[in-house]
Design a protein around this motif. Structure first.
Motif, PDB file in Angstrom:
ATOM      1  N   THR A   1       0.842  -1.273   0.178  1.00  0.00           N
ATOM      2  CA  THR A   1      -0.048  -0.081  -0.044  1.00  0.00           C
ATOM      3  C   THR A   1       0.771   1.485  -0.133  1.00  0.00           C
ATOM      4  OG1 THR A   1      -0.224  -0.093   2.425  1.00  0.00           O
ATOM      5  CG2 THR A   1      -1.992  -1.237   1.243  1.00  0.00           C
TER       6      THR A   1
ATOM      7  N   ARG B   1      -6.001  -8.037   5.874  1.00  0.00           N
ATOM      8  CA  ARG B   1      -7.393  -7.826   6.664  1.00  0.00           C
ATOM      9  C   ARG B   1      -7.335  -7.099   7.620  1.00  0.00           C
ATOM     10  NH1 ARG B   1      -6.995 -12.953   5.357  1.00  0.00           N
ATOM     11  NH2 ARG B   1      -7.233 -13.671   7.636  1.00  0.00           N
ATOM     12  N   ALA B   2      -8.263  -6.532   8.230  1.00  0.00           N
ATOM     13  CA  ALA B   2      -8.348  -5.796   9.420  1.00  0.00           C
ATOM     14  C   ALA B   2      -8.231  -6.397  10.736  1.00  0.00           C
ATOM     15  CB  ALA B   2      -9.766  -5.032   9.445  1.00  0.00           C
ATOM     16  N   GLY B   3      -7.682  -5.870  11.542  1.00  0.00           N
ATOM     17  CA  GLY B   3      -7.292  -6.422  12.934  1.00  0.00           C
ATOM     18  C   GLY B   3      -5.788  -7.097  12.836  1.00  0.00           C
TER      19      GLY B   3
ATOM     20  N   GLU C   1      -0.315  -4.458   3.770  1.00  0.00           N
ATOM     21  CA  GLU C   1      -1.517  -4.551   4.685  1.00  0.00           C
ATOM     22  C   GLU C   1      -2.453  -5.640   4.326  1.00  0.00           C
ATOM     23  OE1 GLU C   1      -2.771  -0.329   6.356  1.00  0.00           O
ATOM     24  OE2 GLU C   1      -2.421  -0.242   4.205  1.00  0.00           O
TER      25      GLU C   1
ATOM     26  N   LYS D   1      -3.970 -11.213   8.578  1.00  0.00           N
ATOM     27  CA  LYS D   1      -4.547  -9.855   9.125  1.00  0.00           C
ATOM     28  C   LYS D   1      -3.370  -9.011   9.499  1.00  0.00           C
ATOM     29  CE  LYS D   1      -7.202 -11.716  12.435  1.00  0.00           C
ATOM     30  NZ  LYS D   1      -8.112 -11.808  13.491  1.00  0.00           N
ATOM     31  N   GLY D   2      -3.422  -7.810   9.657  1.00  0.00           N
ATOM     32  CA  GLY D   2      -2.560  -6.708  10.175  1.00  0.00           C
ATOM     33  C   GLY D   2      -1.823  -6.249   9.301  1.00  0.00           C
ATOM     34  N   ARG D   3      -0.553  -5.961   9.590  1.00  0.00           N
ATOM     35  CA  ARG D   3       0.401  -5.009   8.512  1.00  0.00           C
ATOM     36  C   ARG D   3       1.705  -5.563   8.643  1.00  0.00           C
ATOM     37  NH1 ARG D   3      -0.596  -2.042  12.954  1.00  0.00           N
ATOM     38  NH2 ARG D   3       0.893  -0.659  13.588  1.00  0.00           N
TER      39      ARG D   3
ATOM     40  N   HIS E   1      -5.194 -13.934  17.459  1.00  0.00           N
ATOM     41  CA  HIS E   1      -5.664 -12.917  16.450  1.00  0.00           C
ATOM     42  C   HIS E   1      -4.754 -12.613  15.427  1.00  0.00           C
ATOM     43  CE1 HIS E   1      -8.588 -12.830  19.566  1.00  0.00           C
ATOM     44  NE2 HIS E   1      -7.882 -12.509  20.397  1.00  0.00           N
TER      45      HIS E   1
END
Length: 165
Positions: free
Chosen positions: A4, A21-23, A19, A49-51, A163
């Motif tokens: 991104t 998915r969210a979380g 990046e 998820k995450g970055r 998570h």
């Protein structure tokens, strides 16, 4: 993960943000320029998820700055061969004045380190790795893998992290 953003820091290091998915969590991948060629593809192939921030650094000061800025859950250090741990190191002090137009001092004493449990390379030999020692000094969990194993190591780390995936 999707690429991104790309930028450079005050030290002249290249950074890229990937990046998912969210979380999830923040992760850092640190590589010297000579081993960074295929890492964008490795990271783009990770489903999670995450970055992830990729820092292509020459020296330890840019890596330490990236660690402070990203506060990652873990650091994947890219090296010519996987390592399970390494000894304390003394990096000779030097003044760097040809990177990004900023002059800075680099070097110092860095601690021994042990690879994060269950990571790719955890069964490998021990060996010196200044970047892994610097990450350990900053309090980060660290693994050392080859460029071809970055995606697999990140996926495995996400899988064993609550998570994370």
């Amino acid at each position: 993960m999707q690429h991104t953003r790309t930028w450079s820091d005050v030290y002249g290091s290249a950074l890229a943000l990937f990046e998912g998915r969210a979380g999830g969590h923040a992760w850092l991948v640190a590589a010297p320029p000579s081993l960074a060629g295929g890492l964008a593809g490795e990271l783009a192939g990770v489903d999670g998820k995450g970055r992830v921030t990729l820092v292509v650094h020459d020296g330890l000061t840019p890596l330490l700055a990236a660690l402070r800025e990203t506060d990652p859950r873990g650091v994947i250090v890219v090296a010519p061969s996987p390592l399970a741990g390494g000894p304390a190191l003394s990096v000779p002090e030097r003044v760097v004045n040809d990177a990004g137009g900023v002059e800075y001092r680099e070097g110092g004493e860095f601690p021994a380190w042990t690879g994060a449990d269950g990571a790719d390379g955890a069964g490998g030999p021990a060996g010196e790795c200044a970047a892994a020692s610097a990450a350990a000094q900053a309090g980060a969990a660290v693994v050392v893998v080859t460029p071809e194993s970055v995606g697999e190591a990140l996926s495995a780390w996400m899988d064993r992290t609550p998570h994370g995936r």
